[in-house]
Design a protein around this motif. Structure first.
Motif, short mmCIF file in Angstrom:
data_model
loop_
_atom_site.label_atom_id
_atom_site.label_comp_id
_atom_site.label_asym_id
_atom_site.label_seq_id
_atom_site.Cartn_x
_atom_site.Cartn_y
_atom_site.Cartn_z
N PRO A 268 1.08 -1.67 0.27
CA PRO A 268 0.06 0.02 0.03
C PRO A 268 0.95 1.82 0.10
O PRO A 268 0.37 2.04 0.07
N TYR A 269 2.25 1.02 0.44
CA TYR A 269 2.94 2.15 0.18
C TYR A 269 4.02 2.41 -0.98
O TYR A 269 4.81 3.16 -1.22
N ASN A 270 3.99 1.12 -2.18
CA ASN A 270 4.64 1.54 -2.98
C ASN A 270 4.20 2.50 -3.82
O ASN A 270 3.16 1.69 -5.35
N MET A 271 4.19 3.67 -3.50
CA MET A 271 3.36 4.41 -4.98
C MET A 271 4.66 4.34 -5.60
O MET A 271 5.65 4.68 -5.36
N ASN A 272 3.94 4.73 -7.42
CA ASN A 272 5.06 5.29 -7.71
C ASN A 272 4.94 6.36 -9.01
O ASN A 272 3.84 5.72 -10.03
N LEU A 273 4.59 7.52 -8.77
CA LEU A 273 4.29 8.60 -9.63
C LEU A 273 5.07 9.48 -10.78
O LEU A 273 6.44 9.19 -10.03
N THR A 274 4.82 9.47 -11.36
CA THR A 274 5.57 10.40 -12.54
C THR A 274 4.94 11.74 -12.98
O THR A 274 3.53 11.84 -12.49
N VAL A 275 5.74 12.76 -13.11
CA VAL A 275 5.36 14.59 -13.45
C VAL A 275 6.09 14.22 -13.96
O VAL A 275 7.15 14.16 -14.61
N THR A 276 5.55 14.98 -15.61
CA THR A 276 5.95 16.11 -16.19
C THR A 276 5.68 17.53 -16.05
O THR A 276 4.27 17.47 -16.06
N ALA A 277 6.36 18.61 -17.25
CA ALA A 277 5.07 20.03 -17.37
C ALA A 277 6.08 20.83 -18.36
O ALA A 277 6.94 20.19 -18.53
N THR A 278 5.53 21.29 -18.71
CA THR A 278 5.46 22.04 -19.44
C THR A 278 6.23 23.49 -18.66
O THR A 278 6.63 23.46 -17.36
N ASP A 279 6.75 23.70 -20.00
CA ASP A 279 7.15 25.34 -19.37
C ASP A 279 6.44 26.17 -18.61
O ASP A 279 5.48 26.53 -18.78
N LEU A 280 7.23 26.97 -17.56
CA LEU A 280 5.64 28.62 -17.24
C LEU A 280 6.95 29.74 -17.59
O LEU A 280 7.26 30.38 -17.69
N VAL A 281 4.98 29.70 -18.56
CA VAL A 281 5.08 30.71 -19.25
C VAL A 281 4.87 31.99 -19.27
O VAL A 281 3.50 31.93 -18.78
N TYR A 282 4.96 33.21 -18.91
CA TYR A 282 4.64 34.07 -18.26
C TYR A 282 4.28 35.41 -19.41
O TYR A 282 4.92 35.66 -20.52
#
Length: 400
Positions: A268-282
């Motif tokens: 139950p603790y074996n999480m495997n999350l991934t995250v990606t993101a674009t540039d933060l464009v102002y």
């Protein structure tokens, strides 16, 4: 005169009786001649026949009586006034004394103290594939100092091969970084007293179990080993690992599992999350100097367990920022949208599920020049749960 008549009558009666007796007796007497000879011969034949039968009977009954006397205890108290002739006891051949069968030598005592085991050179069964420690001619140490050290963690004792003597079971761990392989090994002694390796009980694996924690030996010879699904290290705490006791039995050639589970459920603790993101464009600042940036974040659960409370954490420096109306912030179940640290708590993310959200971030004054974004999940107690590979659930934000 009357008395004289009575006597005369008695004499007459007596004479009559004798006369009748003689007459009857004469009928039984054979006068001399051929008839007398034949009678005598027949009489002698009967006597001879009777005597022969009697002798044969004696010859038959005699041995039978002798055998019977051997099988029956004589009466210790004969009848008063009768003296029995003593019967000679039969001669009995002496019973030969059986030769003593050769005895199997007792099995050597295989109880080996930790001190003696550490002082000996032993042959260990093969480690799991990959980087490991020496196995042939290995030395065991009390503590691991350098990579390649074989550490003797614990010993236990019991008759594990059914020979009536005690053997030694040892938990040995190989030093390779923080989470090297481990194995449980059974040792014994040969007739000369030398330490020999009986066999490998169980070893850790690249999949599961990745870690061995404890061992016992039961009275019936079963070796029990406590195993864990995931090894500690790399940000993973051993308290998050699932544990099981499994039993192993010696079959004369090797150890086979005889008790306990053979696999682990999803941790139950074996999480495997991934995250990606674009540039933060102002965009360009408005009349008040406020700038609004936009970033699209993609979250994926690549692990076997659902993430119950995933959370995105933004960190922007310097100055930080605030939130602005956007689909991303609307999806948050809980959030903090002001300052250097912004976070967004989201609904559960199931295994294999992907979620993509767009966030608007507003800054006033100085625009952030750097930032990070992390995807984590909280456990049921609200604490940050571990991630099996935390290197891919945190990224740097590029700002422009």
């Amino acid at each position: 005169m009357a008395e004289t008549d009575d006597l005369a009558y008695d004499d007459f009666a007596l004479d009559a009786e004798f006369a009748a007796f003689r007459t009857g007796l004469l009928d039984q007497i054979t006068p001399p001649g051929p008839d007398a000879v034949r009678s005598t011969v027949r009489h002698r034949r009967r006597v001879a026949t009777t005597t022969g039968l009697a002798l044969a009977l004696v010859l038959v009954i005699g041995p039978v009586a002798a055998v019977a006397s051997l099988n029956h205890t004589p009466n210790p108290s004969p009848s008063t006034g009768t003296t029995a002739d003593p019967t000679p006891s039969p001669t009995v051949a002496p019973t030969p004394t059986p030769s003593t069968a050769p005895t199997t030598p007792a099995a050597p005592d295989g109880r080996i103290s930790p001190t003696e085991l550490r002082g000996a050179t032993v042959d260990l069964p093969a480690w799991r594939p990959g980087p490991g420690c020496p196995d042939s001619g290995a030395r065991l140490t009390a503590e691991g100092v350098d990579d390649g050290d074989n550490v003797l963690v614990k010993t236990a004792y019991g008759d594990i091969d059914g020979d009536g003597a005690t053997e030694t079971v040892a938990l040995v761990r190989c030093m390779v970084g923080q989470a090297g392989p481990s194995q449980v090994v059974a040792f014994d002694r040969d007739p000369a007293g030398k330490i020999v390796t009986l066999g490998q009980v169980v070893r850790s694996d690249l999949n599961t179990p990745q870690w061995l924690l404890d061992l016992q030996v039961r009275a019936n010879g079963v070796v029990r080993v406590q195993v864990a699904d995931l090894a500690p290290g790399g940000g993973w705490d051993l308290d998050w690992s699932q544990r099981q006791w499994r039993g192993y039995t010696w079959n004369g050639q090797r150890f086979t599992q005889s008790e306990g589970e053979r696999s682990f459920p999803d941790n139950p603790y074996n999480m495997n999350l991934t995250v990606t993101a674009t540039d933060l464009v102002y965009g360009a600042p408005d009349d008040g100097g406020t700038r609004t940036g936009e970033i699209t974040v993609t979250m994926t659960n690549v692990g076997p367990t659902a993430a119950p409370r995933p959370r995105l954490d933004f960190k922007l420096t310097p100055g930080g920022g605030g939130s602005s109306a956007s689909p991303g912030w609307y999806a948050c179940q809980e959030h903090s949208m002001q300052g250097e640290h912004l976070y967004c708590g989201l609904p559960p993310l199931e295994p294999g599920q992907e979620r993509k959200l767009t966030f608007h971030i507003v800054t006033m004054g100085q625009t952030p020049t750097s930032g990070t974004l992390a995807l984590r999940t909280l456990d049921k107690d609200g604490k940050i749960a571990p991630d099996f590979s935390d290197w891919d659930n945190q990224i740097d934000i590029r700002i422009r």
